[in-house]
Design an enzyme around this catalytic site. Sequence first.
Site, PDB file in Angstrom:
ATOM      1  N   LYS A  53     143.015 -53.019 -23.304  1.00  0.00           N
ATOM      2  CA  LYS A  53     141.986 -53.745 -22.546  1.00  0.00           C
ATOM      3  C   LYS A  53     141.423 -52.844 -21.436  1.00  0.00           C
ATOM      4  O   LYS A  53     140.214 -52.800 -21.198  1.00  0.00           O
ATOM      5  CB  LYS A  53     142.576 -55.028 -21.954  1.00  0.00           C
ATOM      6  CG  LYS A  53     142.780 -56.104 -23.004  1.00  0.00           C
ATOM      7  CD  LYS A  53     143.667 -57.235 -22.554  1.00  0.00           C
ATOM      8  CE  LYS A  53     143.937 -58.183 -23.726  1.00  0.00           C
ATOM      9  NZ  LYS A  53     144.956 -59.192 -23.440  1.00  0.00           N
ATOM     10  N   GLN A  97     148.204 -61.577 -18.482  1.00  0.00           N
ATOM     11  CA  GLN A  97     148.732 -61.343 -19.837  1.00  0.00           C
ATOM     12  C   GLN A  97     149.903 -62.290 -20.123  1.00  0.00           C
ATOM     13  O   GLN A  97     150.841 -62.374 -19.329  1.00  0.00           O
ATOM     14  CB  GLN A  97     149.171 -59.870 -19.955  1.00  0.00           C
ATOM     15  CG  GLN A  97     149.633 -59.468 -21.334  1.00  0.00           C
ATOM     16  CD  GLN A  97     148.527 -59.524 -22.392  1.00  0.00           C
ATOM     17  OE1 GLN A  97     147.415 -59.064 -22.186  1.00  0.00           O
ATOM     18  NE2 GLN A  97     148.830 -60.126 -23.532  1.00  0.00           N
ATOM     19  N   ASP A 120     139.590 -65.490 -20.246  1.00  0.00           N
ATOM     20  CA  ASP A 120     140.354 -65.908 -21.431  1.00  0.00           C
ATOM     21  C   ASP A 120     139.879 -67.271 -21.931  1.00  0.00           C
ATOM     22  O   ASP A 120     140.194 -67.665 -23.050  1.00  0.00           O
ATOM     23  CB  ASP A 120     141.850 -66.028 -21.070  1.00  0.00           C
ATOM     24  CG  ASP A 120     142.667 -64.870 -21.627  1.00  0.00           C
ATOM     25  OD1 ASP A 120     142.179 -64.201 -22.551  1.00  0.00           O
ATOM     26  OD2 ASP A 120     143.792 -64.658 -21.135  1.00  0.00           O
TER      27      ASP A 120
END
Length: 293
Positions: A53, A97, A120
């Site tokens: 990422k 995460q 997200d």
Amino acid sequence: MSARIIDGVALGKTIRQEVAAEVAALKGRGVVPGLAVVLVGENPASKAYVGSKEKACLEAGMHSVKVQRPETLPEADLLAIVDQLNHDPAIHGILVQLPLPKHINTEKVLLRINPAKDVDGFHPVNVGKLVIGDPTALRPCTPWGVIQMLLRNGIETRGANAVIIGRSTIVGKPMANLLIQTGPGGDATVTVCHSKTRDLPAVVRGADIVIAAIGKAEFVTADMVRPGATVIDVGINRVDDPSVPKGYRLVGDVAYGPVAEKAAAITPVPGGVGPMTIAMLMANTLQAMKQVV
Ligand code: NAD
């Protein structure tokens, strides 16, 4: 028949290039999208995801911040990190995460993220916006990537019977909500299958578009797929393979070889949905920035 392969590596690259071009243009106006990724602990898979990422962010010309803390980080300290990122004007997207260590309440942390920075798309505000069709929704990256694969490969969703296998909050449920929206990439007739579905193979056989997100290696077999269907394989599973140096290989939730003989189009694993997820994270970060500046 042998299916057309839907190439997620190529499409993911195209989308990242489109994002990079927009980022470059915005730089001329003095604004740079910023993404913060928070990693707690030493989970090797999470570390690898965070690394890719960060790399994608830098390649797109974005500002990237990695916050890494040990497994023992108290929940209150993680919440404080989220608060600080919520207030940082250089950060437009925040990604914590998952999975988090067991002593941390994941829901509490995800709820703490400012919905405007929730790249997200897991915050209830974004889930609600997605359901009602609000275009400012930040959409979960994996199912949003699947929609791009369908759209940009000319696969008609309008009026199509789409069967999703799996009802997770990360993939199955948002996938269903995206496909029932009105307009391009939507307008499908959606069925969601799960572990309690009666005669799942019969339901899947009625699908023009099959989306597998189960987490079980090669679960979808050729006898479940209608000739000419489009098959999107979200699954990533490790299976033992002593013939390769690593001792394992990655397979999807679809028995690729036999299903590819029957389907009209199929995504491979690896190289299918996986690369789309990161591309859509970049797109979401850009969207988040454009919605606040
Ligand atoms: P999950 O475990 O949260 O959900 C799995 C779903 O499958 C559940 O809803 C369950 O009801 C259903 N299921 C389980 N057994 C079943 C059965 N026998 N019959 C019918 N349904 C059954 O998983 P998830 O987070 O949605 O992930 C699914 C897969 O997708 C995993 O392999 C995961 O690694 C992969 N994944 C890939 C990406 C990507 O970027 N490509 C992103 C997220 C998840």
